[in-house]
Design a protein around this motif. Structure first.
Motif, PDB file in Angstrom:
ATOM      1  N   LEU A   1      -8.080  75.649  12.998  1.00 18.59           N
ATOM      2  CA  LEU A   1      -8.139  74.671  11.910  1.00 18.59           C
ATOM      3  C   LEU A   1      -7.897  75.325  10.553  1.00 18.59           C
ATOM      4  O   LEU A   1      -8.467  76.365  10.234  1.00 18.59           O
ATOM      5  N   ILE A   2      -7.058  74.649   9.764  1.00 14.69           N
ATOM      6  CA  ILE A   2      -6.844  75.020   8.368  1.00 14.69           C
ATOM      7  C   ILE A   2      -7.517  74.008   7.449  1.00 14.69           C
ATOM      8  O   ILE A   2      -8.105  74.377   6.435  1.00 14.69           O
ATOM      9  N   ARG A   3      -7.479  72.749   7.842  1.00 15.97           N
ATOM     10  CA  ARG A   3      -8.082  71.689   7.023  1.00 15.97           C
ATOM     11  C   ARG A   3      -8.988  70.822   7.880  1.00 15.97           C
ATOM     12  O   ARG A   3      -8.562  70.306   8.926  1.00 15.97           O
ATOM     13  N   LEU A   4     -10.233  70.638   7.413  1.00 15.12           N
ATOM     14  CA  LEU A   4     -11.203  69.772   8.073  1.00 15.12           C
ATOM     15  C   LEU A   4     -11.792  68.842   7.024  1.00 15.12           C
ATOM     16  O   LEU A   4     -12.416  69.293   6.060  1.00 15.12           O
ATOM     17  N   ASP A   5     -11.583  67.538   7.197  1.00 16.00           N
ATOM     18  CA  ASP A   5     -12.084  66.539   6.256  1.00 16.00           C
ATOM     19  C   ASP A   5     -12.940  65.535   7.013  1.00 16.00           C
ATOM     20  O   ASP A   5     -12.426  64.742   7.815  1.00 16.00           O
ATOM     21  N   ILE A   6     -14.247  65.583   6.768  1.00 13.55           N
ATOM     22  CA  ILE A   6     -15.187  64.649   7.403  1.00 13.55           C
ATOM     23  C   ILE A   6     -15.892  63.804   6.347  1.00 13.55           C
ATOM     24  O   ILE A   6     -16.947  63.231   6.603  1.00 13.55           O
ATOM     25  N   SER A   7     -15.333  63.709   5.165  1.00 14.19           N
ATOM     26  CA  SER A   7     -16.001  63.077   4.025  1.00 14.19           C
ATOM     27  C   SER A   7     -16.186  61.578   4.213  1.00 14.19           C
ATOM     28  O   SER A   7     -15.507  60.937   5.016  1.00 14.19           O
ATOM     29  N   ALA A   8     -17.136  61.028   3.441  1.00 15.68           N
ATOM     30  CA  ALA A   8     -17.391  59.589   3.386  1.00 15.68           C
ATOM     31  C   ALA A   8     -17.673  59.007   4.770  1.00 15.68           C
ATOM     32  O   ALA A   8     -17.069  58.032   5.205  1.00 15.68           O
ATOM     33  N   ASN A   9     -18.620  59.645   5.466  1.00 15.42           N
ATOM     34  CA  ASN A   9     -19.149  59.122   6.715  1.00 15.42           C
ATOM     35  C   ASN A   9     -20.664  59.067   6.604  1.00 15.42           C
ATOM     36  O   ASN A   9     -21.211  59.033   5.497  1.00 15.42           O
ATOM     37  N   GLU A  10     -21.345  59.075   7.739  1.00 16.56           N
ATOM     38  CA  GLU A  10     -22.802  59.011   7.741  1.00 16.56           C
ATOM     39  C   GLU A  10     -23.403  60.136   8.582  1.00 16.56           C
ATOM     40  O   GLU A  10     -24.478  59.980   9.188  1.00 16.56           O
ATOM     41  N   PHE A  11     -22.712  61.267   8.626  1.00 22.98           N
ATOM     42  CA  PHE A  11     -23.259  62.415   9.345  1.00 22.98           C
ATOM     43  C   PHE A  11     -24.586  62.824   8.721  1.00 22.98           C
ATOM     44  O   PHE A  11     -24.790  62.708   7.504  1.00 22.98           O
ATOM     45  N   SER A  12     -25.482  63.351   9.535  1.00 25.25           N
ATOM     46  CA  SER A  12     -26.807  63.720   9.047  1.00 25.25           C
ATOM     47  C   SER A  12     -27.264  65.009   9.720  1.00 25.25           C
ATOM     48  O   SER A  12     -26.541  65.607  10.516  1.00 25.25           O
ATOM     49  N   GLY A  13     -28.490  65.421   9.395  1.00 26.70           N
ATOM     50  CA  GLY A  13     -29.003  66.664   9.940  1.00 26.70           C
ATOM     51  C   GLY A  13     -28.445  67.863   9.192  1.00 26.70           C
ATOM     52  O   GLY A  13     -27.891  67.738   8.100  1.00 26.70           O
ATOM     53  N   SER A  14     -28.560  69.014   9.786  1.00 32.85           N
ATOM     54  CA  SER A  14     -28.054  70.237   9.172  1.00 32.85           C
ATOM     55  C   SER A  14     -26.581  70.427   9.479  1.00 32.85           C
ATOM     56  O   SER A  14     -26.085  69.969  10.522  1.00 32.85           O
ATOM     57  N   ILE A  15     -25.884  71.093   8.578  1.00 29.39           N
ATOM     58  CA  ILE A  15     -24.505  71.498   8.858  1.00 29.39           C
ATOM     59  C   ILE A  15     -24.569  72.633   9.873  1.00 29.39           C
ATOM     60  O   ILE A  15     -25.255  73.635   9.637  1.00 29.39           O
ATOM     61  N   PRO A  16     -23.928  72.508  11.029  1.00 29.37           N
ATOM     62  CA  PRO A  16     -24.073  73.538  12.066  1.00 29.37           C
ATOM     63  C   PRO A  16     -23.556  74.894  11.593  1.00 29.37           C
ATOM     64  O   PRO A  16     -22.549  74.974  10.892  1.00 29.37           O
ATOM     65  N   ASP A  17     -24.253  75.926  11.969  1.00 31.87           N
ATOM     66  CA  ASP A  17     -23.903  77.286  11.551  1.00 31.87           C
ATOM     67  C   ASP A  17     -22.941  77.890  12.574  1.00 31.87           C
ATOM     68  O   ASP A  17     -23.275  78.821  13.312  1.00 31.87           O
ATOM     69  N   VAL A  18     -21.709  77.346  12.607  1.00 35.21           N
ATOM     70  CA  VAL A  18     -20.748  77.710  13.668  1.00 35.21           C
ATOM     71  C   VAL A  18     -19.363  78.050  13.109  1.00 35.21           C
ATOM     72  O   VAL A  18     -18.370  77.981  13.833  1.00 35.21           O
ATOM     73  N   PHE A  19     -19.299  78.437  11.832  1.00 34.05           N
ATOM     74  CA  PHE A  19     -17.994  78.623  11.196  1.00 34.05           C
ATOM     75  C   PHE A  19     -17.459  80.052  11.316  1.00 34.05           C
ATOM     76  O   PHE A  19     -16.352  80.324  10.868  1.00 34.05           O
TER      77      PHE A  19
END
Length: 538
Positions: free
Chosen positions: A213-231
């Motif tokens: 992946l070069i570009r990941l756009d997940i904006s303007a949704n309803e995701f919750s919880g912690s951002i996973p530490d998998v980058f």
């Protein structure tokens, strides 16, 4: 194309008998296509390009007879109705682009296009379930663009069958649930755009499997919880755009240490803790947006160590220290928004920020409450084009150092307690098209020089827009509450001097300005309204 409402240019009755000579048609000989069902010299249609021709109507089922068609582009027209099933049974079709039309209804489930590489039906009105069945018989798809439609419900399993997928866009639909697990198996995916849906719940840790992946756009949704530490294994990710979700917790370490990252947007969440970013690891960072969170603690001192960082938004957080002295060395900084961040000592802040030699946009709204705006003429912001210091109850007068901001195009000092007269040099700015000094305590006459501002006469703007992810601010509006300007060029040409104690008459020369808004209300002006203002919005 007999179902089109008007004839296609070049396809009229007097057009050549051989359709291979028609506009937008490309043919290959039967022999070059390896066909033996006709004369070797006869042509078969392999490309049909009728994009951006304002064609209206619908597609006929007869399009399915073009069994040698490789490339079909009917984008940016006014075509409507449902898709004929025959269109999705062309065995040799490699590229199908129907984007920016008015097609509707579901995508036929009988699709069978084994040669398909690009399928783009974005910006239509398709509805129903997401057509993942395309991947059943079209496993070679590399680009699948279903954005800007009305697809709904959860993502059914099936997209994982498109193992060659490089670009997947599901943005701006009505999709719910989470990102389906089989998307995380698309190991060749370069771009994933799922913004502006209703996805919810945690972001699956499988996102870390998308190592290309070069570009990941997940904006303007309803995701919750912690951002996973998998980058940590996403060694090509340059754009992570995730604003306006419900993430909580801190920025994961694998993200704040990701070397390839250029654009990081985590605006509008509930992220907490202090801001800690590894400047030595993230040496390519260009744009940072951590605005509208719950970060607390000291103002991050190491941002000037990011040598390519141009755009910074830290607005609407709670900092316990002022702008640090290290910002004197922030030579790459061009756009800075730190409004509503509990900051104090405006004199120190401006004294430091004047050393940012490339600073173009400065937004300090809702800080420095009840302080005195320094008038020191020695302050210097030679490249400043946008200055916004509104809603802070700042005292003092029109600062003399503003006169040296010769490139200024947008000035907002509204909702403060500035007094004295409005200086005549306000008319010296060659590029100023928006000036808001409303809700202050200015007295005296309106300076006639303001009616000669060249940019208000010609509206010749040259602001270089910030990065696409650089946000702006909520601007108060008397009738509708608030509205948001997302780009500086969207600001209407304006002179707003309302809510002061100005006296005298209204200059007829205001009628020479190509303004969208002129507000002189709630002052002590006298005389009549000049007839030259009849065409303006007052």
């Amino acid at each position: 194309m007999s179902n089109f409402e008007s004839p296609i240019e070049g396809w009229e009755l007097n057009a050549p008998a051989n359709c291979c000579n028609w506009l937008g048609v490309v043919c290959d000989s039967s022999s070059s296509l390896g066909l033996s069902d006709g004369p070797s010299s006869s042509g078969r249609v392999v490309e049909l390009v009728l994009a951006s021709k304002m064609h209206a109507g619908n597609l006929s089922d007869s399009i399915g007879k073009l069994d040698q068609l490789r490339f079909l582009n009917l984008s940016h027209n006014l075509l409507e109705s449902t898709l004929p099933e025959s269109l999705l049974h062309l065995p040799n079709l490699q590229v199908l682009d129907l984007s920016y039309n008015e097609f509707s209804g579901p995508v036929p489930k009988s699709a069978n296009q084994p040669s398909l590489r690009v399928f783009n039906i974005s910006k239509n009105s398709f509805s129903g379930s997401l057509p993942v069945w395309l991947c059943t018989n079209s496993t070679l798809i590399q680009v699948l663009n279903l954005a800007l439609n009305h697809f709904s419900d959860v993502i059914p399993p099936g997209l994982g069958n498109c193992g060659s997928m490089q670009n997947l866009s599901l943005a701006t639909n009505n999709l719910t649930g989470g990102i389906s697990e089989d998307i995380f198996t698309l190991g060749q995916l370069v771009q994933l755009n799922v913004q502006e849906n209703s996805f919810s719940g945690p972001l699956g840790s499988g996102i870390g499997n998308l190592t290309e992946l070069i570009r990941l756009d997940i904006s303007a949704n309803e995701f919750s919880g912690s951002i996973p530490d998998v980058f940590q294994n996403m060694k090509k990710l340059q754009f992570f755009i995730a604003q306006t979700n419900g993430f909580a917790g801190s920025i994961p370490s694998s993200l704040s240490n990701l070397p390839p990252l250029k654009f990081l947007n985590l605006n509008n969440h509930s992220l907490t803790g202090t801001i800690i970013l590894n400047c030595s690891a993230m040496s390519g960072l260009v744009s940072l947006d951590l605005g509208s969170n719950n970060f607390r603690g000291p103002f991050p001192e190491n941002l000037p160590d990011f040598q390519k960082l141009k755009s910074v938004n830290l607005a609407r957080n709670k900092f316990t220290t002022p702008i640090p002295q290290s910002f004197k060395n922030f030579s790459s900084l061009a756009y800075l928004s730190i409004s509503n961040s509990s900051l104090s000592n405006v004199s120190s802040a401006l004294g430091i920020l004047q050393h940012c030699s490339n600073l173009t946009v400065l937004v300090l709204t809702l800080n420095y409450f009840d302080e005195e705006l320094p008038g020191d003429a020695s302050l210097s912001f030679p490249k400043l084009k946008v200055l916004i210091m509104a809603n802070s109850r700042l005292g003092g007068s029109m600062p003399k150092w503003l006169r040296g901001c010769t490139r200024l195009q947008l000035l907002d000092l509204s909702w403060n307690r500035l007094g004295g007269t409005t200086p005549s040099w306000i008319g010296d700015f060659q590029s100023l098209f928006y000036v808001d000094l409303s809700k202050n305590s200015f007295v005296g006459e309106i300076p006639k020089e303001i009616t000669g501002l060249p940019a208000l006469i010609h509206r010749n703007m040259s602001i270089m827009e910030p990065s696409p992810d650089f946000p702006f601010f909520w601007k108060k509006n008397k009738t509708s509450g608030v509205f948001r300007y997302t780009q500086f060029t969207s600001f209407p040409s304006t002179v707003d001097l309302g809510g002061n104690s100005l006296n005298g008459s209204i200059w007829p020369e205001f009628g020479n300005l190509k303004m969208f808004t002129l507000n002189l209300s709630y002052n002590n002006l006298s005389g009549s309204i000049p007839s030259s203002l009849a065409r303006h919005r007052l």
